[in-house]
Design an enzyme around this catalytic site. Structure first.
Site, PDB file in Angstrom:
ATOM      1  N   HIS A 178      10.074  28.795  12.850  1.00  0.00           N
ATOM      2  CA  HIS A 178       9.409  29.648  13.836  1.00  0.00           C
ATOM      3  C   HIS A 178       8.562  28.829  14.796  1.00  0.00           C
ATOM      4  CE1 HIS A 178      10.691  33.359  11.838  1.00  0.00           C
ATOM      5  NE2 HIS A 178      10.662  32.596  10.766  1.00  0.00           N
ATOM      6  N   GLY A 201       0.813  -1.221   0.000  1.00  0.00           N
ATOM      7  CA  GLY A 201       0.000   0.000   0.000  1.00  0.00           C
ATOM      8  C   GLY A 201       0.842   1.264   0.000  1.00  0.00           C
ATOM      9  N   GLU A 257       5.576   2.607   9.005  1.00  0.00           N
ATOM     10  CA  GLU A 257       4.831   1.352   8.817  1.00  0.00           C
ATOM     11  C   GLU A 257       5.772   0.261   8.302  1.00  0.00           C
ATOM     12  OE1 GLU A 257       0.306   1.251   7.950  1.00  0.00           O
ATOM     13  OE2 GLU A 257       1.200   0.735   6.042  1.00  0.00           O
TER      14      GLU A 257
HETATM   15  O1  F6P Z   1      -3.138   0.877   7.840  1.00  0.00           O
HETATM   16  C1  F6P Z   1      -2.936  -0.367   7.318  1.00  0.00           C
HETATM   17  C2  F6P Z   1      -3.148  -0.432   5.846  1.00  0.00           C
HETATM   18  O2  F6P Z   1      -3.211  -1.784   5.511  1.00  0.00           O
HETATM   19  C3  F6P Z   1      -2.054   0.283   5.049  1.00  0.00           C
HETATM   20  O3  F6P Z   1      -0.898  -0.453   4.933  1.00  0.00           O
HETATM   21  C4  F6P Z   1      -2.764   0.506   3.765  1.00  0.00           C
HETATM   22  O4  F6P Z   1      -2.072   1.389   2.951  1.00  0.00           O
HETATM   23  C5  F6P Z   1      -4.080   1.024   4.284  1.00  0.00           C
HETATM   24  O5  F6P Z   1      -4.344   0.209   5.416  1.00  0.00           O
HETATM   25  C6  F6P Z   1      -5.221   0.985   3.318  1.00  0.00           C
HETATM   26  O6  F6P Z   1      -5.491  -0.306   2.859  1.00  0.00           O
HETATM   27  P1  F6P Z   1      -6.366  -0.554   1.584  1.00  0.00           P
HETATM   28  O7  F6P Z   1      -5.699   0.066   0.415  1.00  0.00           O
HETATM   29  O8  F6P Z   1      -6.480  -2.041   1.455  1.00  0.00           O
HETATM   30  O9  F6P Z   1      -7.720   0.080   1.810  1.00  0.00           O
END
Ligand code: F6P
Length: 545
Positions: free
Chosen positions: A388, A271, A357
């Site tokens: 600042h 992701g 992450e």
């Molecule tokens: O927060 C965890 C996560 O799995 C991320 O790694 C990912 O980018 C996000 O949630 C969104 O996931 P998805 O694209 O499956 O909706």
């Protein structure tokens, strides 16, 4: 199931050598390292893919750099990078290859997954995205009532939001201002309400972006969007106003979006590494296919550099190794990224997901607890605003905060003295952090003795300076890939899987359990701890008043 460094980092000879070396150099001051070495800056400046990295203002000698490079070699950074580029199962806990580099590979490249060259599939999706975004941008793709699209709203979160959101902001100078591109991520209804307040459903397009198409926030916002649209235009309007970006065709169909209107990608794209995939569709809508491809070319140029350049001249490797030097040997817990460009305002937030992450892990690939610290807390804000606000701590606080200063030689808006002043501030901050101002220098100015300690700057505070000629799609792409590979280098040395994110699961599961307890008509039997039970009861009491 290891692909990287099997030996815990502390057991590597180079790590031990660095521990000894740290004891020898820890008190050396940047003032001394620069004095008598006029070639230091030149020697410690590297250029690649349109970026310049000056790493001379680090608390590092030539020996430090060579020991750090030796650490990368002993940790198998080269071998693991090759494994990644060859589609091996580098993401061991999920049993997947890690191939965001394939997303920006030229059309004639060969990158195989399970015996199949994935590059043609990648380009087929890019071509569909280009065709679709050109039709939307030209007004050929119309909404249900025949009106051209004037607003695109990306609904996604995490990697399905931060990348396109950051890049759309960063490349606003190249965007078509007739099309308003917005982002909704938070499950807080405020996000949706504010993003759509002034929009007309008849000329609004929703891009529902989710790798899994199961994410609570995204599906909740997408359902709200569908209700918002169909309340005015009816159910049959969905086909012309919703497209999906996902790896889950069944989920997309179940939601009610025709898979014809879906742009796919693959489980070998993480992701937070997905901007170059169909996840970048909203960015492409904003800046057009050509600019998008320029960004991919910049990423690819950095990929090539990372793969081929020797470690001691390799930008991502140097950034990663210097981060290890401060995090593991000086005990620095955070790392600041300070872009001197208003358009890069969201870059630190994007890097937070990319880095934290990926490398926020407590066990190695084998599941053994790490006996060294892993990824830092990444934070930052554009200069000069940060100067600042929090720079006081950077200059005179008790904590060591290594910084990356990111800037551009030419402005996108050449007006008066603005750019010279902006750039002067960037350079001045790196100079002040490194060299400070001694008590003697302060006293020599006739400052009251009682105030001398307050007005002294110890200096010796490290920074990297990363420059490009201009902020363009190309340089943004190179910058993104620079940090992606930096994170990879660090994860490899620590021996961790930088491509999973199990740490986000527990909170998701518990929220799934708690939501029905908040919403139940009858008081539910609560079996949490006393604090959690009380918070749930307080909410229930408030909403039922
Ligand atoms: O927060 C965890 C996560 O799995 C991320 O790694 C990912 O980018 C996000 O949630 C969104 O996931 P998805 O694209 O499956 O909706």
């Amino acid at each position: 199931m290891t692909t990287g460094n099997k030996t815990p980092p502390r057991m590597l000879p180079a790590w031990k050598a660095l521990e000894n070396h740290h004891r020898q150099v820890v008190h050396r001051h940047l003032r001394d390292l620069f004095a008598g070495d006029p070639a230091r800056a030149e020697r410690m400046t590297v250029e690649a893919a349109g970026l310049v990295l000056d790493f001379s203002k680090n608390r590092a000698t030539d020996e430090t750099i060579s020991l750090l490079c030796e650490l990368a070699t002993q940790a198998g950074v080269r071998e693991r990078a090759e494994a990644m580029f060859h589609g091996e199962l580098v993401n061991v806990t999920e049993g997947r290859p890690v191939l965001h580099v394939a997303l920006r590979a030229p059309r004639d490249s060969l990158i195989h997954v399970g015996g199949v060259n994935v590059v043609p599939e990648v380009h087929a999706v890019l071509d569909r995205m280009a065709e679709f975004s050109s039709r939307v941008r030209s007004g050929q793709w119309t909404g249900h009532t025949g009106l051209p699209i004037q607003a695109a709203v990306n609904i996604g979160i995490g990697g399905s939001d931060l990348g396109p959101r950051m890049a759309t902001h960063a490349l606003r100078a190249f965007a078509d201002r007739d099309l308003s591109v917005r982002f909704v991520s938070n499950v807080d209804a405020t996000a949706f309400v504010e993003a759509t307040r002034d929009l007309d459903p008849a000329n609004t397009l929703f891009v529902v972006c989710s790798k899994t198409f199961t994410t609570l926030e995204t599906l909740t916002n997408a359902r709200t969007a569908r209700e918002w649209l169909t309340a005015v235009l009816g159910e049959e309007a969905v086909a012309k106003h919703f497209v999906a970006v996902s790896t889950n065709a069944d989920g997309v169909r179940e939601f009610g979006i025709d898979p014809e209107n879906m742009f796919g990608f693959w489980d070998w794209v993480g992701g937070r590494y997905s901007l170059a995939s169909a996840v970048g569709l909203s960015l492409m809508l904003a800046v057009g296919p050509e600019r998008f491809r320029e960004m991919l070319d910049g990423m690819h140029a950095m990929d090539d550099h990372f793969r081929a350049a020797p470690i001691e001249r390799n930008l991502p490797a140097l950034l990663g190794l210097l981060g290890i030097w401060y995090g593991n040997f000086f005990g620095a817990a955070t790392h600041a990224v300070l872009p001197y460009d208003e358009y890069l305002g969201l870059f630190p937030a994007y890097l937070q997901q990319l880095d934290m992450e990926s490398d926020g892990k407590r066990v190695d690939e084998e599941g053994r607890p790490l006996d060294v610290d892993s990824g830092p807390v990444v934070w930052g804000q554009p200069g000069t605003d940060g100067q600042h606000a929090f720079f006081q701590l950077l200059h005179q606080g008790t904590r060591l905060v290594p910084c990356d200063f990111v800037g551009f030689l030419e402005p996108l808006h050449p007006i008066g003295r603005h750019h010279a002043l902006l750039f002067a501030n960037l350079v001045a901050q790196t100079e002040a952090l490194a060299f400070g101002k001694t008590a003697e220098e302060v006293a020599a100015e006739g400052i009251d003795t009682a105030l001398v300690p307050h007005r002294t700057f110890p200096g010796n505070r490290p920074s990297n300076t990363i420059l490009a000629d201009r902020l363009t799609p190309w340089t943004l792409g190179a910058l993104i890939a620079l940090y992606e590979h930096k994170v990879f280098v660090q994860g490899t040395v620590w021996g961790i899987d930088s491509f999973d994110q199990w740490g986000v699961e527990l909170g998701k599961t518990l929220a799934g359990r708690i939501a029905p307890e908040l919403e139940a008509e009858a008081p539910p039997e609560l079996r949490h701890d006393s604090s959690t039970n009380a918070l749930i009861r307080r909410y229930r009491a408030a909403v039922r008043q």
